[in-house]
Motif scaffolding. Structure first.
Motif, short mmCIF file in Angstrom:
data_model
loop_
_atom_site.label_atom_id
_atom_site.label_comp_id
_atom_site.label_asym_id
_atom_site.label_seq_id
_atom_site.Cartn_x
_atom_site.Cartn_y
_atom_site.Cartn_z
N PRO A 15 -10.63 44.00 41.22
CA PRO A 15 -9.75 44.22 40.07
C PRO A 15 -10.55 44.37 38.77
O PRO A 15 -11.74 44.09 38.72
N ALA A 16 -9.81 44.80 37.73
CA ALA A 16 -10.46 45.03 36.42
C ALA A 16 -9.43 44.86 35.32
O ALA A 16 -8.23 44.74 35.58
N ARG A 17 -9.91 44.83 34.08
CA ARG A 17 -9.01 44.81 32.93
C ARG A 17 -8.26 46.15 32.90
O ARG A 17 -8.80 47.18 33.28
N PHE A 18 -7.05 46.13 32.42
CA PHE A 18 -6.23 47.34 32.37
C PHE A 18 -6.89 48.45 31.56
O PHE A 18 -6.82 49.63 31.92
N LEU A 19 -7.56 48.09 30.47
CA LEU A 19 -8.15 49.09 29.57
C LEU A 19 -9.56 49.52 29.97
O LEU A 19 -10.15 50.38 29.32
N ASP A 20 -10.10 48.94 31.05
CA ASP A 20 -11.42 49.35 31.54
C ASP A 20 -11.33 50.71 32.23
O ASP A 20 -10.31 51.02 32.85
N TYR A 117 -0.31 40.17 33.62
CA TYR A 117 -1.10 39.42 32.64
C TYR A 117 -2.15 38.58 33.36
O TYR A 117 -2.00 38.24 34.53
N ASP A 118 -3.20 38.24 32.64
CA ASP A 118 -4.33 37.53 33.23
C ASP A 118 -4.18 36.01 33.24
O ASP A 118 -5.08 35.30 33.65
N ASN A 119 -3.03 35.50 32.78
CA ASN A 119 -2.83 34.04 32.81
C ASN A 119 -1.38 33.73 33.19
O ASN A 119 -0.47 34.53 32.95
N GLU A 120 -1.19 32.57 33.78
CA GLU A 120 0.12 32.17 34.31
C GLU A 120 1.19 32.07 33.22
O GLU A 120 2.34 32.44 33.43
N LEU A 135 -4.04 42.35 29.95
CA LEU A 135 -3.58 42.85 31.24
C LEU A 135 -4.74 43.09 32.20
O LEU A 135 -5.82 43.50 31.79
N VAL A 136 -4.48 42.84 33.47
CA VAL A 136 -5.44 43.16 34.53
C VAL A 136 -4.74 44.05 35.55
O VAL A 136 -3.52 44.01 35.71
N ARG A 137 -5.55 44.86 36.22
CA ARG A 137 -5.01 45.74 37.26
C ARG A 137 -5.69 45.42 38.58
O ARG A 137 -6.86 45.01 38.62
#
Length: 193
Positions: A15-20, A117-120, A135-137
């Motif tokens: 996985p990666a950050r959404f904007l990467d 999102y990257d946190n609960e 955000l993460v994808r």
């Protein structure tokens, strides 16, 4: 018969950050030399019901292509947040890799991408304004592959001698011999690459 067959698509940052940017390696086999380039395109589909919202993230040309197993690394930009309807940002979207030769698409490899999102805390209570930097994808490792018959301008090499005792059969027409008035036939299968 296809001259080019994809053997593997490996996402190098998943996985990666959404904007990467997307970074991946495509490995394919070519059974006859291709004098012209193969065109590869990466498309982000946020809203399957509205094709106008599809974003072509990048494209690249690879060629001329020699016989054998070939590979290349491809980097595509992240989708533009301003072109994604807010209701389609979180959850599942599609990522499509297409391969074309002389403006004829011969393969389409589709992946599901989940965005969250990257946190609960933010997953449970998403903010009203989308925080794209949080955000993460995650891209599914099970693609859907669709192959299209096209007219290649080359033929695979013919083997002069069949193996001893091998049965012979009638020749199978290639896509090059198909009548141009016919609709393209597709082979749509779900498979793991």
């Amino acid at each position: 018969m296809s001259i080019v067959t994809i053997r593997n698509v490996e996402f190098l940052n998943n996985p990666a950050r959404f904007l990467d940017p997307y970074h991946f390696r495509v490995t394919f086999e070519c059974v006859a030399p291709l004098p012209d380039d193969l065109e590869w395109r990466l498309i982000y589909v946020s809203s399957p019901d509205n094709e106008e919202l599809d974003q072509e993230l990048d494209d690249c040309l690879v060629g001329p292509v020699p016989v054998g197993v070939n590979s290349f690394e491809f980097e595509g930009s992240a989708p533009s947040p301003s072109k994604i309807p807010p209701e389609d940002v979180l959850g599942v979207a599609a990522l499509i890799l297409t391969g074309s030769y002389k403006e004829q698409e011969f393969v389409r490899v589709g992946y599901y991408q989940n965005t969250e999102y990257d946190n609960e805390e933010m997953k449970e209570n998403p903010p009203k304004q989308i925080a794209f930097e949080k955000l993460v994808r995650d891209i599914s490792t099970k693609p859907r592959v669709t192959r299209f018959q096209i007219k290649w301008d080359v033929s695979p090499p013919q083997h002069a001698n069949a193996a001893a005792g091998a049965a012979t059969s009638a020749p199978v027409p290639s896509a090059n011999e198909l009548d141009t008035g016919e609709e393209d036939k597709t082979n749509d299968v779900a498979m793991q690459i």
